[in-house]
Design a protein around this motif. Sequence first.
Motif, PDB file in Angstrom:
ATOM      1  N   LEU A 103     -13.918  49.547  16.882  1.00  0.00           N
ATOM      2  CA  LEU A 103     -13.652  48.679  18.028  1.00  0.00           C
ATOM      3  C   LEU A 103     -13.517  49.482  19.324  1.00  0.00           C
ATOM      4  O   LEU A 103     -13.719  48.948  20.413  1.00  0.00           O
ATOM      5  N   LYS A 104     -13.205  50.764  19.228  1.00  0.00           N
ATOM      6  CA  LYS A 104     -13.102  51.614  20.417  1.00  0.00           C
ATOM      7  C   LYS A 104     -14.480  51.993  20.966  1.00  0.00           C
ATOM      8  O   LYS A 104     -14.613  52.322  22.146  1.00  0.00           O
ATOM      9  N   HIS A 105     -15.500  51.947  20.105  1.00  0.00           N
ATOM     10  CA  HIS A 105     -16.838  52.373  20.527  1.00  0.00           C
ATOM     11  C   HIS A 105     -17.683  51.231  21.073  1.00  0.00           C
ATOM     12  O   HIS A 105     -18.819  51.449  21.493  1.00  0.00           O
ATOM     13  N   GLY A 106     -17.167  50.020  21.005  1.00  0.00           N
ATOM     14  CA  GLY A 106     -17.866  48.902  21.628  1.00  0.00           C
ATOM     15  C   GLY A 106     -19.048  48.390  20.853  1.00  0.00           C
ATOM     16  O   GLY A 106     -19.219  48.650  19.662  1.00  0.00           O
ATOM     17  N   THR A 107     -19.891  47.643  21.545  1.00  0.00           N
ATOM     18  CA  THR A 107     -20.982  46.907  20.903  1.00  0.00           C
ATOM     19  C   THR A 107     -22.040  47.832  20.327  1.00  0.00           C
ATOM     20  O   THR A 107     -22.262  48.929  20.816  1.00  0.00           O
ATOM     21  N   PHE A 108     -22.695  47.391  19.282  1.00  0.00           N
ATOM     22  CA  PHE A 108     -23.857  48.094  18.734  1.00  0.00           C
ATOM     23  C   PHE A 108     -24.826  47.069  18.195  1.00  0.00           C
ATOM     24  O   PHE A 108     -24.480  45.918  17.959  1.00  0.00           O
ATOM     25  N   ASP A 109     -26.043  47.476  18.031  1.00  0.00           N
ATOM     26  CA  ASP A 109     -27.065  46.570  17.516  1.00  0.00           C
ATOM     27  C   ASP A 109     -26.818  46.307  16.045  1.00  0.00           C
ATOM     28  O   ASP A 109     -26.616  47.241  15.263  1.00  0.00           O
ATOM     29  N   GLN A 110     -26.848  45.059  15.647  1.00  0.00           N
ATOM     30  CA  GLN A 110     -26.654  44.707  14.252  1.00  0.00           C
ATOM     31  C   GLN A 110     -27.997  44.357  13.618  1.00  0.00           C
ATOM     32  O   GLN A 110     -28.855  43.746  14.239  1.00  0.00           O
ATOM     33  N   LEU A 111     -28.166  44.787  12.399  1.00  0.00           N
ATOM     34  CA  LEU A 111     -29.378  44.521  11.649  1.00  0.00           C
ATOM     35  C   LEU A 111     -29.062  43.489  10.577  1.00  0.00           C
ATOM     36  O   LEU A 111     -27.995  43.504   9.974  1.00  0.00           O
ATOM     37  N   LYS A 112     -29.990  42.607  10.350  1.00  0.00           N
ATOM     38  CA  LYS A 112     -29.781  41.515   9.400  1.00  0.00           C
ATOM     39  C   LYS A 112     -30.884  41.546   8.361  1.00  0.00           C
ATOM     40  O   LYS A 112     -32.069  41.648   8.702  1.00  0.00           O
ATOM     41  N   LEU A 113     -30.505  41.455   7.101  1.00  0.00           N
ATOM     42  CA  LEU A 113     -31.468  41.420   6.004  1.00  0.00           C
ATOM     43  C   LEU A 113     -31.194  40.196   5.150  1.00  0.00           C
ATOM     44  O   LEU A 113     -30.087  40.015   4.658  1.00  0.00           O
ATOM     45  N   GLN A 114     -32.204  39.363   4.979  1.00  0.00           N
ATOM     46  CA  GLN A 114     -32.083  38.161   4.155  1.00  0.00           C
ATOM     47  C   GLN A 114     -32.811  38.385   2.834  1.00  0.00           C
ATOM     48  O   GLN A 114     -34.033  38.570   2.810  1.00  0.00           O
ATOM     49  N   LEU A 115     -32.077  38.405   1.740  1.00  0.00           N
ATOM     50  CA  LEU A 115     -32.675  38.493   0.407  1.00  0.00           C
ATOM     51  C   LEU A 115     -32.782  37.084  -0.151  1.00  0.00           C
ATOM     52  O   LEU A 115     -31.793  36.364  -0.234  1.00  0.00           O
ATOM     53  N   THR A 116     -33.977  36.711  -0.552  1.00  0.00           N
ATOM     54  CA  THR A 116     -34.263  35.337  -0.950  1.00  0.00           C
ATOM     55  C   THR A 116     -34.298  35.194  -2.458  1.00  0.00           C
ATOM     56  O   THR A 116     -34.873  36.041  -3.163  1.00  0.00           O
ATOM     57  N   GLU A 117     -33.718  34.094  -2.953  1.00  0.00           N
ATOM     58  CA  GLU A 117     -33.762  33.796  -4.381  1.00  0.00           C
ATOM     59  C   GLU A 117     -35.215  33.710  -4.853  1.00  0.00           C
ATOM     60  O   GLU A 117     -36.080  33.177  -4.162  1.00  0.00           O
ATOM     61  N   GLY A 118     -35.461  34.235  -6.048  1.00  0.00           N
ATOM     62  CA  GLY A 118     -36.790  34.124  -6.633  1.00  0.00           C
ATOM     63  C   GLY A 118     -37.735  35.252  -6.285  1.00  0.00           C
ATOM     64  O   GLY A 118     -38.816  35.357  -6.870  1.00  0.00           O
ATOM     65  N   LYS A 119     -37.353  36.122  -5.349  1.00  0.00           N
ATOM     66  CA  LYS A 119     -38.190  37.265  -5.005  1.00  0.00           C
ATOM     67  C   LYS A 119     -37.975  38.388  -6.019  1.00  0.00           C
ATOM     68  O   LYS A 119     -36.939  38.473  -6.670  1.00  0.00           O
ATOM     69  N   THR A 120     -38.963  39.260  -6.134  1.00  0.00           N
ATOM     70  CA  THR A 120     -38.877  40.355  -7.089  1.00  0.00           C
ATOM     71  C   THR A 120     -38.319  41.616  -6.439  1.00  0.00           C
ATOM     72  O   THR A 120     -38.192  41.699  -5.207  1.00  0.00           O
TER      73      THR A 120
END
Length: 335
Positions: A103-120
């Motif tokens: 929290l002292k270092h402030g904002t950073f870029d967040q990465l999002k990964l969506q794992l989908t049901e049924g994928k291999t």
Amino acid sequence: MRLIRQLFKRGLAVAVLLLVSLMIWMTIFMIRPLPMAAESVAMQIPAGASVRAIADQLVMAGVLTEPYSFLLAVKLSGSGSQLQAGDYVLNAPLQVFTLIDTLKHGTFDQLKLQLTEGKTFADLRQKLAQMPSIRQESVSYSDVELMQRVSGQAMSPEGWFFPDTYFMDAQSSDIDVYTRAYQKMLRHLNEAWASRDAGLPYKTPYEALIMASIVEKETGVEEERPQIAGVFVNRLRIGMRLQTDPTVIYGIGQRYQGNITRHDLLTDTPYNTYTRNGLPPTPIAMPGLASIQAALHPANTNALYFVANGHGRHVFNASLDEHNKAVRKYQLKKK
């Protein structure tokens, strides 16, 4: 005068004891992992938010259970004026001193990964490899070597990663993501196994995971999953082959072009449940929680067959004669 000195010494001893106790408590509090309500929490701290407002927001997000210990930790660390507004992704395990430092270092870029049901697993590995923003540590690993790194066991990775949304920061590695998804699947599977129905034809949680992956691939309709599982459980109980197309397709691999043929059904592979009895050797996809629950709590049904009705659902029957009629009606379009 003597009495005053004795009282002063006692008071000083009590004060020292309290201070030492506070220091011990604070040390433990700062290094002990927080009991976060979720493995990953995304939150935004607005500009101008007070330390108390930040603490309350952390409580609401499930990062903290109460605000006061955090407020004291911030005050004792002298960080109150250094906490920054911004977007944060907080991942478990998380310690208080790490939280304050973040929290002292402030904002950073967040990465999002969506794992989908049924994928291999091949889909998952390709998806992670296409994320240059994270460190790629597993590029040189085989699938089994990767699983050895993540789980400590040399085994197939198929089915072992829980489909969900995962948030990461730019310092994350692909191994971090694999590990979190594996641990989440392991937890859900073990919890579901502990409360499973009695008399199921699975010897291990892994066999239930295999069944869940088949159920996942057979239907996208959540309320149908227990029925699908019930059919396959019935077949296992009487020694009937599962005869499920998704396992055949998985066994064909990259040669599959979108249509399954009679030749495919007759060509033996370890995953051809038309030519082999029982479950295939591994899962065939990443099952979601609904499919895991269906595999371990199948519907109480006498059905042994089902066929797609052309509208996204299935028709279930107990007899081969009725099943053949349904096939002619819905698949062959004959009365």
